[in-house]
Structures are given as C-alpha cells and as structure tokens.
Design an enzyme around this catalytic site. Structure first.
Site, PDB file in Angstrom:
ATOM      1  N   ARG A 163       0.703  -1.116   0.047  1.00 12.23           N
ATOM      2  CA  ARG A 163      -0.098   0.011  -0.368  1.00 12.23           C
ATOM      3  C   ARG A 163       0.887   1.004  -0.270  1.00 12.23           C
ATOM      4  O   ARG A 163       0.215   1.766  -0.762  1.00 12.23           O
ATOM      5  CB  ARG A 163      -1.018   0.409   1.022  1.00 12.23           C
TER       6      ARG A 163
ATOM      7  N   ASN B 169      -8.260   8.398   6.523  1.00 11.28           N
ATOM      8  CA  ASN B 169      -7.972   8.252   5.940  1.00 11.28           C
ATOM      9  C   ASN B 169      -6.179   7.900   6.185  1.00 11.28           C
ATOM     10  O   ASN B 169      -6.485   8.943   7.525  1.00 11.28           O
ATOM     11  CB  ASN B 169      -7.660   8.512   4.508  1.00 11.28           C
TER      12      ASN B 169
ATOM     13  N   HIS C  72      -6.843   8.290  12.142  1.00 13.06           N
ATOM     14  CA  HIS C  72      -7.350   5.897  12.395  1.00 13.06           C
ATOM     15  C   HIS C  72      -4.876   6.425  11.782  1.00 13.06           C
ATOM     16  O   HIS C  72      -4.599   5.282  11.694  1.00 13.06           O
ATOM     17  CB  HIS C  72      -7.673   5.848  10.364  1.00 13.06           C
TER      18      HIS C  72
ATOM     19  N   CYS D 130       6.198  -2.179  22.741  1.00 12.64           N
ATOM     20  CA  CYS D 130       6.867  -0.200  23.919  1.00 12.64           C
ATOM     21  C   CYS D 130       5.910   0.892  22.813  1.00 12.64           C
ATOM     22  O   CYS D 130       6.014   1.898  23.592  1.00 12.64           O
ATOM     23  CB  CYS D 130       7.983  -0.081  23.625  1.00 12.64           C
TER      24      CYS D 130
ATOM     25  N   THR E 219     -17.017   8.889   2.613  1.00 11.71           N
ATOM     26  CA  THR E 219     -16.767   7.989   3.231  1.00 11.71           C
ATOM     27  C   THR E 219     -18.269   7.406   3.499  1.00 11.71           C
ATOM     28  O   THR E 219     -19.895   7.246   3.282  1.00 11.71           O
ATOM     29  CB  THR E 219     -16.596   8.167   5.203  1.00 11.71           C
ATOM     30  N   SER E 220     -18.070   5.180   3.436  1.00 13.11           N
ATOM     31  CA  SER E 220     -19.583   4.555   3.906  1.00 13.11           C
ATOM     32  C   SER E 220     -20.089   4.939   5.028  1.00 13.11           C
ATOM     33  O   SER E 220     -21.062   4.144   5.258  1.00 13.11           O
ATOM     34  CB  SER E 220     -18.419   3.390   3.870  1.00 13.11           C
TER      35      SER E 220
HETATM   36  C1  BV8 Z   1     -12.780   1.509  17.913  1.00 11.80           C
HETATM   37  C2  BV8 Z   1      -6.835   1.838   9.071  1.00 11.80           C
HETATM   38  C3  BV8 Z   1     -12.835   0.680  20.851  1.00 11.80           C
HETATM   39  C4  BV8 Z   1      -5.807   1.074   9.718  1.00 11.80           C
HETATM   40  C5  BV8 Z   1      -9.272   1.966   9.569  1.00 11.80           C
HETATM   41  C6  BV8 Z   1     -19.902   0.539  16.866  1.00 11.80           C
HETATM   42  C7  BV8 Z   1     -20.471   0.258  16.337  1.00 11.80           C
HETATM   43  C8  BV8 Z   1     -20.066  -1.065  15.097  1.00 11.80           C
HETATM   44  C9  BV8 Z   1     -19.059  -1.653  15.019  1.00 11.80           C
HETATM   45  C10 BV8 Z   1     -17.461  -1.235  16.016  1.00 11.80           C
HETATM   46  C11 BV8 Z   1     -18.554   0.420  16.464  1.00 11.80           C
HETATM   47  N1  BV8 Z   1     -17.505   0.082  17.466  1.00 11.80           N
HETATM   48  C12 BV8 Z   1     -16.296   0.254  17.222  1.00 11.80           C
HETATM   49  C13 BV8 Z   1     -16.331  -1.078  16.295  1.00 11.80           C
HETATM   50  C14 BV8 Z   1     -15.781  -2.208  15.440  1.00 11.80           C
HETATM   51  C15 BV8 Z   1     -14.814  -0.936  14.267  1.00 11.80           C
HETATM   52  C16 BV8 Z   1     -16.064  -0.894  13.463  1.00 11.80           C
HETATM   53  O1  BV8 Z   1     -16.555   0.430  12.692  1.00 11.80           O
HETATM   54  N2  BV8 Z   1     -16.576  -1.979  12.608  1.00 11.80           N
HETATM   55  C17 BV8 Z   1     -16.645  -1.874  11.385  1.00 11.80           C
HETATM   56  C18 BV8 Z   1     -16.134  -2.046   9.602  1.00 11.80           C
HETATM   57  C19 BV8 Z   1     -17.905  -2.536  11.782  1.00 11.80           C
HETATM   58  N3  BV8 Z   1     -14.066  -0.031  14.687  1.00 11.80           N
HETATM   59  C20 BV8 Z   1     -13.308  -0.136  15.436  1.00 11.80           C
HETATM   60  O2  BV8 Z   1     -12.265  -1.291  15.133  1.00 11.80           O
HETATM   61  C21 BV8 Z   1     -12.528   1.272  15.611  1.00 11.80           C
HETATM   62  N4  BV8 Z   1     -11.711   0.672  17.367  1.00 11.80           N
HETATM   63  O3  BV8 Z   1     -13.658   1.308  17.721  1.00 11.80           O
HETATM   64  O4  BV8 Z   1     -11.866   0.881  19.324  1.00 11.80           O
HETATM   65  C22 BV8 Z   1     -12.998  -0.595  20.517  1.00 11.80           C
HETATM   66  C23 BV8 Z   1     -11.733  -1.204  21.267  1.00 11.80           C
HETATM   67  C24 BV8 Z   1     -11.879  -3.107  21.402  1.00 11.80           C
HETATM   68  C25 BV8 Z   1     -12.840  -3.024  20.388  1.00 11.80           C
HETATM   69  C26 BV8 Z   1     -14.445  -2.994  20.153  1.00 11.80           C
HETATM   70  C27 BV8 Z   1     -13.927  -1.456  20.189  1.00 11.80           C
HETATM   71  C28 BV8 Z   1     -11.223   1.516  14.989  1.00 11.80           C
HETATM   72  C29 BV8 Z   1     -11.572   1.872  13.692  1.00 11.80           C
HETATM   73  C30 BV8 Z   1     -10.468   2.092  12.459  1.00 11.80           C
HETATM   74  C31 BV8 Z   1     -10.001   0.622  11.545  1.00 11.80           C
HETATM   75  N5  BV8 Z   1      -9.175   1.572  10.814  1.00 11.80           N
HETATM   76  N6  BV8 Z   1      -7.488   2.478   8.613  1.00 11.80           N
HETATM   77  C32 BV8 Z   1      -6.024   1.066   7.616  1.00 11.80           C
HETATM   78  O5  BV8 Z   1      -6.670   1.677   7.097  1.00 11.80           O
HETATM   79  O6  BV8 Z   1      -4.662  -0.304   7.240  1.00 11.80           O
HETATM   80  S1  BV8 Z   1     -10.581   1.802   9.249  1.00 11.80           S
HETATM   81  C33 BV8 Z   1     -10.338   1.875   7.327  1.00 11.80           C
HETATM   82  O7  BV8 Z   1     -11.574   2.214   7.530  1.00 11.80           O
HETATM   83  C34 BV8 Z   1     -10.172   3.409   6.828  1.00 11.80           C
HETATM   84  O8  BV8 Z   1      -9.481   4.173   7.528  1.00 11.80           O
HETATM   85  C35 BV8 Z   1     -10.658   4.204   5.488  1.00 11.80           C
HETATM   86  O9  BV8 Z   1     -11.005   5.345   5.875  1.00 11.80           O
HETATM   87  C36 BV8 Z   1     -12.132   3.226   7.096  1.00 11.80           C
HETATM   88  C37 BV8 Z   1     -13.749   4.142   6.493  1.00 11.80           C
HETATM   89  O10 BV8 Z   1     -13.674   3.330   5.171  1.00 11.80           O
HETATM   90  P1  BV8 Z   1     -14.604   4.720   4.721  1.00 11.80           P
HETATM   91  O11 BV8 Z   1     -13.123   5.355   4.369  1.00 11.80           O
HETATM   92  O12 BV8 Z   1     -15.880   4.826   4.624  1.00 11.80           O
HETATM   93  O13 BV8 Z   1     -14.108   3.751   2.937  1.00 11.80           O
HETATM   94  P2  BV8 Z   1     -14.381   2.678   1.827  1.00 11.80           P
HETATM   95  O14 BV8 Z   1     -14.245   2.707   1.259  1.00 11.80           O
HETATM   96  O15 BV8 Z   1     -15.911   2.298   3.148  1.00 11.80           O
HETATM   97  O16 BV8 Z   1     -16.033   3.837   1.267  1.00 11.80           O
HETATM   98  C38 BV8 Z   1     -15.799   4.729   0.603  1.00 11.80           C
HETATM   99  C39 BV8 Z   1     -16.423   5.924   0.334  1.00 11.80           C
HETATM  100  O17 BV8 Z   1     -16.410   6.583  -0.698  1.00 11.80           O
HETATM  101  C40 BV8 Z   1     -18.039   5.214  -0.127  1.00 11.80           C
HETATM  102  O18 BV8 Z   1     -18.984   5.688   0.307  1.00 11.80           O
HETATM  103  C41 BV8 Z   1     -17.575   5.511  -1.384  1.00 11.80           C
HETATM  104  O19 BV8 Z   1     -19.544   5.285  -2.263  1.00 11.80           O
HETATM  105  C42 BV8 Z   1     -17.653   6.863  -1.837  1.00 11.80           C
HETATM  106  N7  BV8 Z   1     -16.552   7.524  -2.711  1.00 11.80           N
HETATM  107  C43 BV8 Z   1     -15.985   6.689  -4.189  1.00 11.80           C
HETATM  108  N8  BV8 Z   1     -15.595   7.152  -4.715  1.00 11.80           N
HETATM  109  C44 BV8 Z   1     -15.620   8.413  -4.477  1.00 11.80           C
HETATM  110  C45 BV8 Z   1     -17.069   8.766  -2.769  1.00 11.80           C
HETATM  111  N9  BV8 Z   1     -16.882   9.897  -2.417  1.00 11.80           N
HETATM  112  C46 BV8 Z   1     -16.349  10.719  -2.514  1.00 11.80           C
HETATM  113  N10 BV8 Z   1     -15.658  10.700  -3.830  1.00 11.80           N
HETATM  114  C47 BV8 Z   1     -15.594   9.802  -4.455  1.00 11.80           C
HETATM  115  N11 BV8 Z   1     -14.654  10.382  -5.689  1.00 11.80           N
END
Ligand code: BV8
Length: 252
Positions: A78, A110, A127, A138, A194-195
């Site tokens: 990446r 991002n 993130h 550490c 963002t989705s």
């Molecule tokens: C946490 C870094 C506490 C790594 C990333 C509550 C409810 C449900 C689930 C949870 C919750 N609380 C916690 C969770 C679990 C989890 C979570 O959210 N899971 C989801 C999938 C259900 N969250 C976590 O674990 C978070 N931590 O809550 O800590 C905790 C502690 C212990 C135990 C439990 C909880 C940490 C989440 C961080 C994960 N790390 N990134 C890496 O990159 O390698 S997240 C990753 O997804 C990216 O950063 C990305 O940015 C992010 C979000 O996705 P999007 O940016 O929205 O990208 P996506 O592809 O989904 O969508 C793209 C969008 O763009 C689309 O809508 C598309 O239509 C649109 N698009 C396309 N082209 C364009 C456009 N828009 C505009 N212009 C265009 N041209």
C-alpha cells in the site's frame, strides 16, 4: 431522491448562503476522497496478491500477531502504491478552503497523507498515518523501512508495525478529543467520501446530526446517514468541492 439531494453540480442557494456565513467548518474525509488519486477505497476489491484477503482481516492486531510478515507486506504494498499517487482536486481544494476559512478543521479517516501533501495543515489523523512506523510492543516510533519483513524495535526488540489504528484498537486520545471538540463547536459539518460504516469515526457525523450544525454529505453513493443529512450532494468529491470553493472566488 429526497428534496435535498443534488446530482447536477450547482449548490442549493440556502446551502451557499450558510457556507459563506459559517466560520467553524469541520470536514471529515474517508477513502473516497483519495479514490480520484488512484488509492483504492477500503471496500474496493484488493488487487493481485491481496485479492484473497478482506482489509478488515489484515488491519487487526490479531492478524499481525499471527502473521506479521503478511500484514507488514500488505502495508509495504500500500505504501508503494500511495507514494506513486498525487493529491487530487478534492485534496487541493480542501487545503485552499482551510486558508479561506482559518477555523476549518479537517479530520481524516485516511492514512495516506494526501491531505498534508496537498497543503492542508493540522490534519487530525483519526486512524493514524501509513508512512509512520511504531513498535507493536512499546509503541516507540521508528524509521521507515523498505524491508519485506517487519524490522525490530531498537528499544525493546519488539516488531515494528505501521502507526495506523487497526480494527479493535482505540483511536488516539488526542485525535478523538480534538475531533469531538471540533464537532461540538462547529457551524457546518461535511462528511466527504466515506461509507459511514466505521466507528467511532461515524459517531462524529452522528454527533453533528444531533446538534444544530448544518450537515452535508458528499458521495456518489448513498450511505446509512444520507437521509439524515441536511444536504446530500451526490457525486464525486473532486466535482463538488471545487463548486463549494468557487463561492469564495473574487469575481463570484
Ligand atoms: C474502536 C486504518 C474501540 C487501518 C481503519 C460500533 C458499531 C459497529 C462496529 C463498531 C462500533 N465500535 C467499534 C466497532 C468496531 C470497528 C468498526 O467500526 N467496524 C465496522 C467495520 C463495523 N471499529 C473499530 O474497531 C475502531 N476502534 O472502536 O475502538 C474498541 C476497542 C476494542 C474493541 C472494540 C472497540 C477502529 C476503526 C479503525 C480501523 N482502521 N483504517 C488501515 O487503513 O490499514 S478504517 C478504514 O476504513 C480506513 O481508514 C477507511 O478510511 C475507513 C472507513 O472506510 P471509508 O473511508 O468510509 O471507506 P469505504 O471504502 O468504506 O467507503 C468509501 C466511500 O467513498 C464510499 O461510500 C464511496 O461511495 C465513496 N466514494 C468513492 N469514490 C468517491 C467517493 N466519495 C467521494 N468522491 C469520490 N470520488
């Protein structure tokens, strides 16, 4: 289509007047903003070697503990891909808007660093950042490395990992506090590219929705929050953000 959805690129007059007046903007971006630079969004199919993996399977501490090389090599792949990309109009316009609106706070999900490369400052990296490394044990930061195996920490001999927030890991406290404070005080809140599926980033948008801030979503597709937003501008960020910035052109 709800009355506030707009696909032809002209802003509703009500929104234009709000944006001209509002001082405190919060803009939260997701991987859709980097899509037009060629960085695959998080839910795009991975290509090549990685097609067999779900990003959510690789972006976890458990995956790194069970297979540090595979996870490290995914990030190296990446990083190489991101280094070949350049900021697109969405990034450069957001950097311009930050100069026009000094109280604009940019929060990004991002990890690609493209906002900073476009000139945005004080970006809240919700993130983390893929270009930085830290020790899995550490947490001490370490240098970049082009090794295909995770280097070891020179303090505790632990394995180095990318300085990003994995699923199941907490958001850095400073980023969480700064972004929550910004949303609590903002006049307008943009959710761009963002989705709205990942928490707690999406909780920021929900916080904005629960306040009297004007909320705007920019996305070619709908999300679970689209119908709750005051305005949904359907289409790419690279189309809508220049339209918004043109409100502040001298001759406009
Ligand atoms: C946490 C870094 C506490 C790594 C990333 C509550 C409810 C449900 C689930 C949870 C919750 N609380 C916690 C969770 C679990 C989890 C979570 O959210 N899971 C989801 C999938 C259900 N969250 C976590 O674990 C978070 N931590 O809550 O800590 C905790 C502690 C212990 C135990 C439990 C909880 C940490 C989440 C961080 C994960 N790390 N990134 C890496 O990159 O390698 S997240 C990753 O997804 C990216 O950063 C990305 O940015 C992010 C979000 O996705 P999007 O940016 O929205 O990208 P996506 O592809 O989904 O969508 C793209 C969008 O763009 C689309 O809508 C598309 O239509 C649109 N698009 C396309 N082209 C364009 C456009 N828009 C505009 N212009 C265009 N041209």
């Amino acid at each position: 289509m709800s009355k506030l959805e707009h696909s032809s690129a002209e802003l509703p007059l009500t929104l234009a007047s709000v944006l001209i007046e509002a001082k405190r903007w919060v803009v939260m971006t997701g991987s859709g903003v980097s899509a037009e630079s060629g960085v695959p969004t998080f839910r795009d199919a991975q290509s090549g070697l990685w097609a067999q993996y779900e990003p959510q399977q690789l972006a976890t501490p458990e995956a790194f503990e069970s297979n540090p090389e595979i996870v490290w090599q995914w990030y190296q792949w990446r990083r190489k891909l991101i280094r070949k990309t350049t900021p697109n109009a969405a990034h450069t316009v957001l950097a311009r808007l930050q100069r026009l609106k000094p109280e604009l706070i940019l929060v990004t999900q991002n990890v690609d660093g493209l906002h900073q490369r476009a000139g945005s400052t004080e970006v809240i990296e919700f993130h983390g950042c893929i270009e930085r490394n830290k020790c899995f044990g550490c947490e001490k930061r370490g240098p970049k490395s082009d090794s295909s195996y995770p280097p070891t920490c020179n303090t505790c001999n632990g394995l180095m990992r990318p300085d990003v927030v994995w699923f199941g890991e907490n958001i850095p406290t400073a980023a969480l506090t700064a972004s929550s404070d910004a949303v609590n005080a903002c006049d307008v809140f943009f959710s761009v590219g963002t989705s709205s599926l990942v928490y707690p980033a999406t909780a920021l948008a929900k916080m904005a929705l629960s306040r009297k801030a004007t909320t705007i979503e920019i996305n070619p597709n709908s999300t679970p929050l689209s119908t709750r937003m005051d305005f949904t501008l359907q289409g790419p960020a690279g189309l809508w953000l220049p339209v918004i910035a043109s409100l502040f052109d001298k001759n406009s």
